[in-house]
Design a protein around this motif. Structure first.
Motif, PDB file in Angstrom:
ATOM      1  N   GLY A  78       0.814  -1.219   0.000  1.00 34.44           N
ATOM      2  CA  GLY A  78       0.000   0.000   0.000  1.00 34.44           C
ATOM      3  C   GLY A  78       0.842   1.260   0.000  1.00 34.44           C
ATOM      4  O   GLY A  78       1.836   1.377  -0.706  1.00 34.44           O
ATOM      5  N   THR A 125       9.144  -9.196   4.845  1.00 37.76           N
ATOM      6  CA  THR A 125       9.364  -9.850   3.557  1.00 37.76           C
ATOM      7  C   THR A 125      10.142  -8.900   2.643  1.00 37.76           C
ATOM      8  O   THR A 125      10.027  -7.681   2.775  1.00 37.76           O
ATOM      9  N   GLY A 151      -1.019  -6.075   2.156  1.00 36.60           N
ATOM     10  CA  GLY A 151      -2.198  -6.008   1.308  1.00 36.60           C
ATOM     11  C   GLY A 151      -2.753  -7.395   1.007  1.00 36.60           C
ATOM     12  O   GLY A 151      -2.267  -8.411   1.528  1.00 36.60           O
ATOM     13  N   GLY A 191      -2.440  -9.253  -1.525  1.00 39.52           N
ATOM     14  CA  GLY A 191      -1.455 -10.172  -2.115  1.00 39.52           C
ATOM     15  C   GLY A 191      -0.673 -10.903  -1.033  1.00 39.52           C
ATOM     16  O   GLY A 191      -0.448 -12.116  -1.116  1.00 39.52           O
ATOM     17  N   THR A 192      -0.278 -10.180  -0.014  1.00 34.51           N
ATOM     18  CA  THR A 192       0.459 -10.778   1.104  1.00 34.51           C
ATOM     19  C   THR A 192      -0.434 -11.764   1.863  1.00 34.51           C
ATOM     20  O   THR A 192      -0.008 -12.886   2.177  1.00 34.51           O
ATOM     21  N   THR A 230      -4.466  -1.947  -0.655  1.00 32.39           N
ATOM     22  CA  THR A 230      -5.438  -1.088  -1.329  1.00 32.39           C
ATOM     23  C   THR A 230      -6.867  -1.386  -0.875  1.00 32.39           C
ATOM     24  O   THR A 230      -7.630  -0.477  -0.575  1.00 32.39           O
TER      25      THR A 230
HETATM   26  N1  LIG Z   1       9.334  -6.150   0.515  1.00 36.82           N
HETATM   27  C1  LIG Z   1       8.583  -6.341  -0.579  1.00 36.82           C
HETATM   28  N2  LIG Z   1       8.717  -5.511  -1.614  1.00 36.82           N
HETATM   29  C2  LIG Z   1       7.945  -5.646  -2.703  1.00 36.82           C
HETATM   30  N3  LIG Z   1       7.023  -6.620  -2.866  1.00 36.82           N
HETATM   31  C3  LIG Z   1       6.853  -7.501  -1.867  1.00 36.82           C
HETATM   32  C4  LIG Z   1       7.627  -7.393  -0.679  1.00 36.82           C
HETATM   33  N4  LIG Z   1       7.231  -8.372   0.149  1.00 36.82           N
HETATM   34  C5  LIG Z   1       6.265  -9.067  -0.486  1.00 36.82           C
HETATM   35  N5  LIG Z   1       6.039  -8.558  -1.700  1.00 36.82           N
HETATM   36  C6  LIG Z   1       5.039  -9.022  -2.673  1.00 36.82           C
HETATM   37  O1  LIG Z   1       4.298  -7.906  -3.156  1.00 36.82           O
HETATM   38  C7  LIG Z   1       2.997  -8.324  -3.592  1.00 36.82           C
HETATM   39  C8  LIG Z   1       1.939  -7.294  -3.294  1.00 36.82           C
HETATM   40  O2  LIG Z   1       1.862  -7.111  -1.930  1.00 36.82           O
HETATM   41  P1  LIG Z   1       0.546  -6.645  -1.160  1.00 36.82           P
HETATM   42  O3  LIG Z   1      -0.672  -7.189  -1.770  1.00 36.82           O
HETATM   43  O4  LIG Z   1       0.788  -6.918   0.269  1.00 36.82           O
HETATM   44  O5  LIG Z   1       0.585  -5.091  -1.332  1.00 36.82           O
HETATM   45  P2  LIG Z   1      -0.214  -4.164  -2.328  1.00 36.82           P
HETATM   46  O6  LIG Z   1      -0.115  -4.686  -3.710  1.00 36.82           O
HETATM   47  O7  LIG Z   1       0.280  -2.799  -2.085  1.00 36.82           O
HETATM   48  O8  LIG Z   1      -1.691  -4.286  -1.752  1.00 36.82           O
HETATM   49  P3  LIG Z   1      -3.042  -4.695  -2.517  1.00 36.82           P
HETATM   50  O9  LIG Z   1      -2.859  -6.086  -3.049  1.00 36.82           O
HETATM   51  O10 LIG Z   1      -4.096  -4.625  -1.465  1.00 36.82           O
HETATM   52  O11 LIG Z   1      -3.206  -3.681  -3.568  1.00 36.82           O
HETATM   53  C9  LIG Z   1       2.755  -9.656  -2.922  1.00 36.82           C
HETATM   54  O12 LIG Z   1       2.690 -10.654  -3.918  1.00 36.82           O
HETATM   55  C10 LIG Z   1       3.955  -9.855  -2.020  1.00 36.82           C
HETATM   56  O13 LIG Z   1       4.381 -11.200  -1.959  1.00 36.82           O
END
Ligand SMILES: Nc1ncnc2c1ncn2[C@@H]1O[C@H](COP(=O)(O)OP(=O)(O)OP(=O)(O)O)[C@@H](O)[C@H]1O
Length: 295
Positions: free
Chosen positions: A13, A40, A65, A67-68, A92
């Motif tokens: 996010g 991570t 998020g 994805g995690t 998000t």
């Molecule tokens: N330190 C990191 N830097 C970048 N990506 C990461 C990291 N750790 C994990 N990821 C991967 O990033 C992807 C997206 O992460 P996450 O869904 O938590 O965040 P987001 O995309 O910002 O949120 P949302 O899916 O709600 O939009 C996941 O597949 C996760 O495995």
């Protein structure tokens, strides 16, 4: 319940969660004697932490998020002995955290976790994958396909912007569904199978979804229904939804079903494009022990 592992995606996010982590850790330590944070660095790290820590902790908190959370749930679900699981929302949409009544402010979510309100939660499964929120094909997976990191920065509105761009393309496929509760053999533009009640941050598709009833909510949108469907989506659902008399929307509940599509469709599972049809989907009743909020 004393030993807690927080598995944190620091880049999720807008990093709001990351910036509040010190405060959150202090808050949690008031209730749990042993709290450790594992950050991570990339996709796959979360699953590795779960495998390493699951047998030695009482609670895993997924901090990030959707994805995690998806990655952590997929690592937890196949284990014989599963620690409890909780969510600190940091992305998000944070769909499942909303379904279980978790506050979207991370510090307030931590306060809820401290209350240790436990529920046994159903999860969906297909082809050795697991989902908390939904399984979908058709329009829904096309929206996911076109979402990139930049559009995600716009937040959940970006889902609707993408959906409205795609909705009139109306790409039809032939759909065959078999289950004990219903069959379907006709054209369609979208299938959404829900466990949780939120999708894209709004309580739109399955407002009455029950995450403990051992049932999946199956929604099929036929071609001619797109206009109605969109009107309905905007009107944000009333109590008698889905109206079973509406011939353009098919809705039923079941605990397992087999789905085929022609042409083959990409599957969107909790916002991740991970597989293709055909698929046999079922529910694992009350499979996961979760700490919930105000539900
Ligand atoms: N330190 C990191 N830097 C970048 N990506 C990461 C990291 N750790 C994990 N990821 C991967 O990033 C992807 C997206 O992460 P996450 O869904 O938590 O965040 P987001 O995309 O910002 O949120 P949302 O899916 O709600 O939009 C996941 O597949 C996760 O495995």
């Amino acid at each position: 319940m004393n030993t807690v592992a927080i598995i944190l995606n620091p880049n999720a996010g807008n990093k709001k969660l990351m910036n509040q982590m010190e405060e959150i850790e202090t808050e949690l330590k008031e209730t749990f004697s042993n709290v450790k944070i594992y950050q991570t660095k990339q996709e796959g790290d979360g699953a590795k932490y779960v495998e390493k820590l699951a047998s030695s902790v009482d609670l895993i908190i997924g901090a990030g998020g959707d994805g995690t959370i998806f990655e952590l749930v997929n690592a937890l679900a196949p284990l014989q002995e599963r620690p409890a699981f909780a969510i600190l929302p940091g992305g998000t949409c944070n769909d499942f955290s909303r379904t279980i009544g978790i506050n979207q402010e991370p510090l307030l979510a931590a306060k809820q976790i401290k209350e240790k309100k436990i529920k046994q939660i159903d999860i969906g499964t297909f082809n050795h994958q697991y989902f908390l929120n939904f399984w979908g094909i058709g329009l829904i997976s096309k929206v996911s396909e076109q979402m990139d990191k930049n559009s995600k920065k716009l937040g959940k509105m970006s889902y609707y912007i993408q959906a409205s761009k795609l909705i009139f393309q109306n790409e039809v496929f032939h759909l065959k569904i078999e289950s004990d509760d219903s069959t379907y053999d006709d054209d369609a533009v979208m299938v959404v199978i829900g466990n949780g009640s939120f999708l894209g941050g709004v309580q739109s598709f399955f407002p009455q979804a029950n995450i403990q009833d051992g049932l999946l909510d199956v929604l099929i949108i036929k071609q001619a229904s797109m206009q109605n469907f969109w009107t309905w989506l905007q009107s944000q659902v009333n109590d008698d939804y889905p109206d079973k008399k509406n011939e353009e929307i098919v809705y039923f509940r079941t605990n397992s079903l087999k789905i085929e599509a022609q042409p083959i469709q990409k599957i969107d599972c909790d916002g991740e494009l991970i597989d293709e049809t055909p698929s046999t989907i079922s529910i694992l009743p009350q499979h996961l022990t979760m700490l919930v909020g105000d539900v």
